[in-house]
Write a protein that holds these residues in place. Structure first.
Motif, short mmCIF file in Angstrom:
data_model
loop_
_atom_site.label_atom_id
_atom_site.label_comp_id
_atom_site.label_asym_id
_atom_site.label_seq_id
_atom_site.Cartn_x
_atom_site.Cartn_y
_atom_site.Cartn_z
N HIS A 21 0.85 -1.19 0.00
CA HIS A 21 0.00 0.00 0.00
C HIS A 21 0.89 1.24 0.00
N PRO A 22 0.58 2.26 -0.83
CA PRO A 22 1.45 3.44 -0.92
C PRO A 22 1.75 4.11 0.42
N LYS A 23 0.78 4.15 1.33
CA LYS A 23 1.03 4.79 2.63
C LYS A 23 2.04 3.98 3.44
N SER A 24 1.93 2.65 3.38
CA SER A 24 2.90 1.81 4.08
C SER A 24 4.28 1.94 3.46
N ALA A 25 4.31 1.99 2.12
CA ALA A 25 5.60 2.13 1.44
C ALA A 25 6.27 3.45 1.80
N LEU A 26 5.49 4.52 1.87
CA LEU A 26 6.05 5.82 2.21
C LEU A 26 6.53 5.85 3.66
N GLN A 27 5.75 5.24 4.55
CA GLN A 27 6.14 5.18 5.97
C GLN A 27 7.49 4.47 6.11
N GLU A 28 7.64 3.35 5.42
CA GLU A 28 8.89 2.59 5.51
C GLU A 28 10.04 3.35 4.84
N TRP A 29 9.75 4.04 3.74
CA TRP A 29 10.79 4.82 3.06
C TRP A 29 11.31 5.92 3.98
N ALA A 30 10.38 6.62 4.65
CA ALA A 30 10.79 7.70 5.55
C ALA A 30 11.65 7.16 6.69
N ALA A 31 11.22 6.04 7.27
CA ALA A 31 11.99 5.46 8.38
C ALA A 31 13.37 5.01 7.90
N GLY A 32 13.40 4.40 6.70
CA GLY A 32 14.67 3.91 6.17
C GLY A 32 15.64 5.02 5.81
N ASN A 33 15.12 6.23 5.61
CA ASN A 33 15.97 7.37 5.29
C ASN A 33 16.13 8.33 6.46
N GLN A 34 15.84 7.83 7.66
CA GLN A 34 15.99 8.61 8.90
C GLN A 34 15.23 9.94 8.85
N ARG A 35 14.01 9.88 8.34
CA ARG A 35 13.14 11.06 8.29
C ARG A 35 11.98 10.89 9.26
N LYS A 36 11.36 12.01 9.63
CA LYS A 36 10.18 11.95 10.46
C LYS A 36 9.04 11.29 9.69
N PRO A 37 8.06 10.72 10.39
CA PRO A 37 6.93 10.08 9.70
C PRO A 37 6.19 11.07 8.82
N PRO A 38 5.59 10.61 7.74
CA PRO A 38 4.82 11.49 6.85
C PRO A 38 3.65 12.13 7.59
N GLU A 39 3.33 13.37 7.21
CA GLU A 39 2.19 14.08 7.80
C GLU A 39 1.16 14.35 6.71
N TYR A 40 -0.09 13.93 6.97
CA TYR A 40 -1.17 14.09 6.00
C TYR A 40 -2.13 15.20 6.45
N GLU A 41 -2.57 16.00 5.51
CA GLU A 41 -3.49 17.10 5.81
C GLU A 41 -4.52 17.25 4.70
N VAL A 42 -5.80 17.31 5.08
CA VAL A 42 -6.85 17.57 4.10
C VAL A 42 -6.84 19.07 3.80
N THR A 43 -6.55 19.43 2.57
CA THR A 43 -6.45 20.85 2.21
C THR A 43 -7.71 21.37 1.52
N ASP A 44 -8.55 20.45 1.06
CA ASP A 44 -9.80 20.90 0.41
C ASP A 44 -10.79 19.75 0.40
N ARG A 45 -12.06 20.11 0.56
CA ARG A 45 -13.16 19.16 0.43
C ARG A 45 -14.28 19.86 -0.33
N SER A 46 -14.70 19.27 -1.42
CA SER A 46 -15.73 19.91 -2.23
C SER A 46 -16.80 18.89 -2.61
N GLY A 47 -17.95 19.40 -3.05
CA GLY A 47 -19.03 18.54 -3.51
C GLY A 47 -19.93 18.07 -2.39
N PRO A 48 -21.10 17.55 -2.73
CA PRO A 48 -22.04 17.02 -1.72
C PRO A 48 -21.50 15.73 -1.11
#
Length: 223
Positions: free
Chosen positions: A155-182
């Motif tokens: 899963h892309p989120k798991s892959a990114l989490q592992e990539w960040a840890a493997g490169n000694q980076r802080k965990p990824p941070e997700y933010e909803v920047t927009d929500r539109s439509g009904p």
């Protein structure tokens, strides 16, 4: 009205569903925007569980992979995105009963609605036919994805989490920047950031799918 249209019944039976109580199947195809007393929500709840068990049963029988790999594939195969994809492949959209406003808002092409109705139909089939015939129907409708590579990649989120840890980076941070439509045709924009590396955005019909798209975009750009 407690009867299916002839077109809807013909489509259901041609697809592989076995229809008896038409009022049950009518509810399975009915979106809440219609204001009718019975809609697909309860059947979707049931169908979601039936689908999960049917897919898990197939994976267990067909593979000797460890639990983690089985879960990875299961999550991909029962996802809202996958259910909507199957719904489009079998031509479900024209048979969904929704209000004129929901139709105008693109409800019949919403991953959320298509995925929910796909599960509600499985719930109706389970109530009328039991688990074994419904499991066989799931295996038939999902055959291409089951026998193909769906879910084999992490899963892309798991892959990114592992990539960040493997490169000694802080965990990824997700933010909803927009929500539109009904609500029934919402579009979410999510930004993912990794400190001192960069950021990427994803857009989808649910927060989870938008996060997935953002993670995939990030990995394509920076990994």
């Amino acid at each position: 009205m407690n009867r299916l249209s002839p077109e809807a019944r013909q489509w259901l039976e041609a697809t592989g569903y076995r229809v008896s109580d038409e009022s049950l199947w009518l509810a399975a195809l009915t979106h809440g925007s219609t204001g009718e007393k019975r809609d697909y929500q309860r059947l979707e709840f049931l169908g979601d569980r039936v689908l999960g068990l049917a897919i898990a049963d197939w994976l267990y029988e067909q593979s000797d992979a460890p639990e983690g790999k089985l879960s990875q594939r299961l999550n991909a195969l029962v996802s809202r995105e996958m259910c909507a994809q199957i719904a489009r492949e079998i031509g479900l959209a024209p048979h969904i009963r929704i209000s004129k406003q929901a139709l105008a808002d693109g409800g019949r092409d919403s991953d959320n609605i298509l995925g929910d109705v796909m599960e509600s139909l499985l719930g109706a089939h389970f109530l009328e036919q039991g688990f074994a015939p419904t499991r066989d129907l799931v295996h038939q409708l999902w055959r291409h994805e089951l026998e193909g590579g769906a879910g084999l990649r992490k899963h892309p989120k798991s892959a990114l989490q592992e990539w960040a840890a493997g490169n000694q980076r802080k965990p990824p941070e997700y933010e909803v920047t927009d929500r539109s439509g009904p609500d029934h045709a919402a579009r979410f924009t999510v930004r993912v950031k990794v400190h001192k590396v960069g950021e990427a955005e994803g857009v989808a019909g649910s927060k989870g799918e938008a996060e997935k798209a953002a993670a995939k975009a990030f990995m394509e750009r920076y990994s």
